[in-house]
Design a protein around this motif. Structure first.
Motif, PDB file in Angstrom:
ATOM      1  N   GLU A   5     -25.770 -13.627 -58.331  1.00 49.01           N
ATOM      2  CA  GLU A   5     -27.080 -13.154 -59.286  1.00 49.01           C
ATOM      3  C   GLU A   5     -28.126 -13.020 -58.023  1.00 49.01           C
ATOM      4  O   GLU A   5     -28.309 -13.950 -57.387  1.00 49.01           O
ATOM      5  CB  GLU A   5     -27.420 -13.818 -60.309  1.00 49.01           C
ATOM      6  N   ASP A   6     -28.876 -12.049 -58.007  1.00 47.28           N
ATOM      7  CA  ASP A   6     -30.144 -11.832 -57.421  1.00 47.28           C
ATOM      8  C   ASP A   6     -30.913 -11.254 -58.382  1.00 47.28           C
ATOM      9  O   ASP A   6     -30.901 -10.763 -59.193  1.00 47.28           O
ATOM     10  CB  ASP A   6     -29.850 -10.596 -56.198  1.00 47.28           C
ATOM     11  N   LEU A   7     -32.323 -11.745 -58.192  1.00 48.46           N
ATOM     12  CA  LEU A   7     -33.358 -11.543 -59.183  1.00 48.46           C
ATOM     13  C   LEU A   7     -34.311 -10.552 -58.392  1.00 48.46           C
ATOM     14  O   LEU A   7     -35.107 -11.017 -57.457  1.00 48.46           O
ATOM     15  CB  LEU A   7     -34.129 -12.900 -59.694  1.00 48.46           C
ATOM     16  N   ALA A  16     -44.458   5.417 -59.916  1.00 47.99           N
ATOM     17  CA  ALA A  16     -43.723   4.838 -58.990  1.00 47.99           C
ATOM     18  C   ALA A  16     -43.295   3.315 -59.205  1.00 47.99           C
ATOM     19  O   ALA A  16     -44.021   2.631 -59.831  1.00 47.99           O
ATOM     20  CB  ALA A  16     -44.514   4.680 -57.617  1.00 47.99           C
ATOM     21  N   VAL A  17     -42.169   3.175 -58.622  1.00 51.82           N
ATOM     22  CA  VAL A  17     -41.631   1.704 -58.940  1.00 51.82           C
ATOM     23  C   VAL A  17     -41.222   1.003 -57.396  1.00 51.82           C
ATOM     24  O   VAL A  17     -40.600   1.873 -56.620  1.00 51.82           O
ATOM     25  CB  VAL A  17     -40.364   1.726 -59.666  1.00 51.82           C
ATOM     26  N   ALA A  18     -41.804   0.013 -57.100  1.00 53.51           N
ATOM     27  CA  ALA A  18     -41.461  -0.578 -56.045  1.00 53.51           C
ATOM     28  C   ALA A  18     -40.508  -1.807 -56.228  1.00 53.51           C
ATOM     29  O   ALA A  18     -40.797  -2.624 -57.048  1.00 53.51           O
ATOM     30  CB  ALA A  18     -42.517  -1.086 -54.885  1.00 53.51           C
ATOM     31  N   TRP A  19     -39.516  -1.933 -55.444  1.00 49.58           N
ATOM     32  CA  TRP A  19     -38.473  -2.982 -55.906  1.00 49.58           C
ATOM     33  C   TRP A  19     -38.671  -4.117 -54.675  1.00 49.58           C
ATOM     34  O   TRP A  19     -38.587  -3.995 -53.488  1.00 49.58           O
ATOM     35  CB  TRP A  19     -36.927  -2.625 -55.948  1.00 49.58           C
ATOM     36  N   HIS A  20     -38.756  -5.568 -55.140  1.00 45.70           N
ATOM     37  CA  HIS A  20     -38.733  -6.643 -54.238  1.00 45.70           C
ATOM     38  C   HIS A  20     -37.460  -7.560 -54.628  1.00 45.70           C
ATOM     39  O   HIS A  20     -37.188  -7.890 -55.740  1.00 45.70           O
ATOM     40  CB  HIS A  20     -39.876  -7.256 -54.443  1.00 45.70           C
ATOM     41  N   LEU A  21     -37.140  -8.174 -53.555  1.00 44.17           N
ATOM     42  CA  LEU A  21     -36.127  -9.215 -53.614  1.00 44.17           C
ATOM     43  C   LEU A  21     -36.681 -10.412 -52.856  1.00 44.17           C
ATOM     44  O   LEU A  21     -36.710 -10.205 -51.413  1.00 44.17           O
ATOM     45  CB  LEU A  21     -34.573  -8.834 -53.454  1.00 44.17           C
ATOM     46  N   GLY A  22     -36.738 -11.422 -53.320  1.00 42.21           N
ATOM     47  CA  GLY A  22     -37.457 -12.713 -52.328  1.00 42.21           C
ATOM     48  C   GLY A  22     -38.782 -12.157 -51.708  1.00 42.21           C
ATOM     49  O   GLY A  22     -39.069 -12.852 -50.773  1.00 42.21           O
ATOM     50  N   GLY A  23     -39.495 -11.712 -52.467  1.00 46.89           N
ATOM     51  CA  GLY A  23     -41.006 -11.139 -51.922  1.00 46.89           C
ATOM     52  C   GLY A  23     -40.864 -10.009 -51.067  1.00 46.89           C
ATOM     53  O   GLY A  23     -41.940  -9.588 -50.428  1.00 46.89           O
ATOM     54  N   MET A  24     -39.610  -9.403 -50.621  1.00 50.63           N
ATOM     55  CA  MET A  24     -39.638  -8.395 -49.574  1.00 50.63           C
ATOM     56  C   MET A  24     -39.046  -7.228 -50.107  1.00 50.63           C
ATOM     57  O   MET A  24     -38.400  -7.120 -51.284  1.00 50.63           O
ATOM     58  CB  MET A  24     -38.478  -8.934 -48.438  1.00 50.63           C
ATOM     59  N   PRO A  25     -39.813  -5.771 -49.930  1.00 48.33           N
ATOM     60  CA  PRO A  25     -39.286  -4.698 -50.434  1.00 48.33           C
ATOM     61  C   PRO A  25     -37.927  -4.424 -50.236  1.00 48.33           C
ATOM     62  O   PRO A  25     -37.731  -4.501 -48.907  1.00 48.33           O
ATOM     63  CB  PRO A  25     -40.461  -3.768 -49.705  1.00 48.33           C
ATOM     64  N   VAL A  26     -37.073  -3.871 -51.099  1.00 48.42           N
ATOM     65  CA  VAL A  26     -35.843  -3.583 -50.857  1.00 48.42           C
ATOM     66  C   VAL A  26     -35.608  -2.291 -51.681  1.00 48.42           C
ATOM     67  O   VAL A  26     -36.547  -1.818 -52.513  1.00 48.42           O
ATOM     68  CB  VAL A  26     -34.950  -4.642 -51.300  1.00 48.42           C
ATOM     69  N   GLN A  27     -34.417  -1.672 -51.568  1.00 45.33           N
ATOM     70  CA  GLN A  27     -33.943  -0.593 -52.549  1.00 45.33           C
ATOM     71  C   GLN A  27     -33.661  -1.138 -53.714  1.00 45.33           C
ATOM     72  O   GLN A  27     -33.235  -2.355 -53.834  1.00 45.33           O
ATOM     73  CB  GLN A  27     -32.775   0.027 -51.698  1.00 45.33           C
ATOM     74  N   PRO A  28     -33.364  -0.206 -54.645  1.00 50.79           N
ATOM     75  CA  PRO A  28     -32.953  -0.598 -56.028  1.00 50.79           C
ATOM     76  C   PRO A  28     -31.687  -1.409 -55.917  1.00 50.79           C
ATOM     77  O   PRO A  28     -30.974  -0.817 -55.177  1.00 50.79           O
ATOM     78  CB  PRO A  28     -33.166   0.638 -56.949  1.00 50.79           C
ATOM     79  N   PRO A  29     -31.339  -2.266 -56.812  1.00 50.72           N
ATOM     80  CA  PRO A  29     -30.127  -3.036 -56.768  1.00 50.72           C
ATOM     81  C   PRO A  29     -28.947  -2.243 -56.897  1.00 50.72           C
ATOM     82  O   PRO A  29     -27.947  -2.372 -56.571  1.00 50.72           O
ATOM     83  CB  PRO A  29     -30.294  -3.939 -57.996  1.00 50.72           C
TER      84      PRO A  29
END
Length: 58
Positions: A5-7, A16-29
């Motif tokens: 699992e990743d949050l 607009a929606v910006a996705w972040h994983l661990g505080g870093m910008p990323v593509q949607p899951p």
């Protein structure tokens, strides 16, 4: 089978929606998901906790 699992955090700004994983910008899951163990692209994205509720181990 590998389960993890990743949050992801969705930050909204108007339409607009910006996705972040661990505080870093990323593509949607759901964009090009890959297994962190083997790199396989044959993965499925589930809602939070779904794998755990069905008894899958990490």
């Amino acid at each position: 089978m590998r389960v993890w699992e990743d949050l992801y955090e969705a930050r909204y700004c108007g339409d607009a929606v910006a996705w972040h994983l661990g505080g870093m910008p990323v593509q949607p899951p759901w964009v090009d998901p890959a297994c962190p163990g083997c790199g396989s692209l044959g993965v499925k994205v589930f809602s939070v906790g779904l794998a755990v509720r069905h008894g899958a181990a990490r």
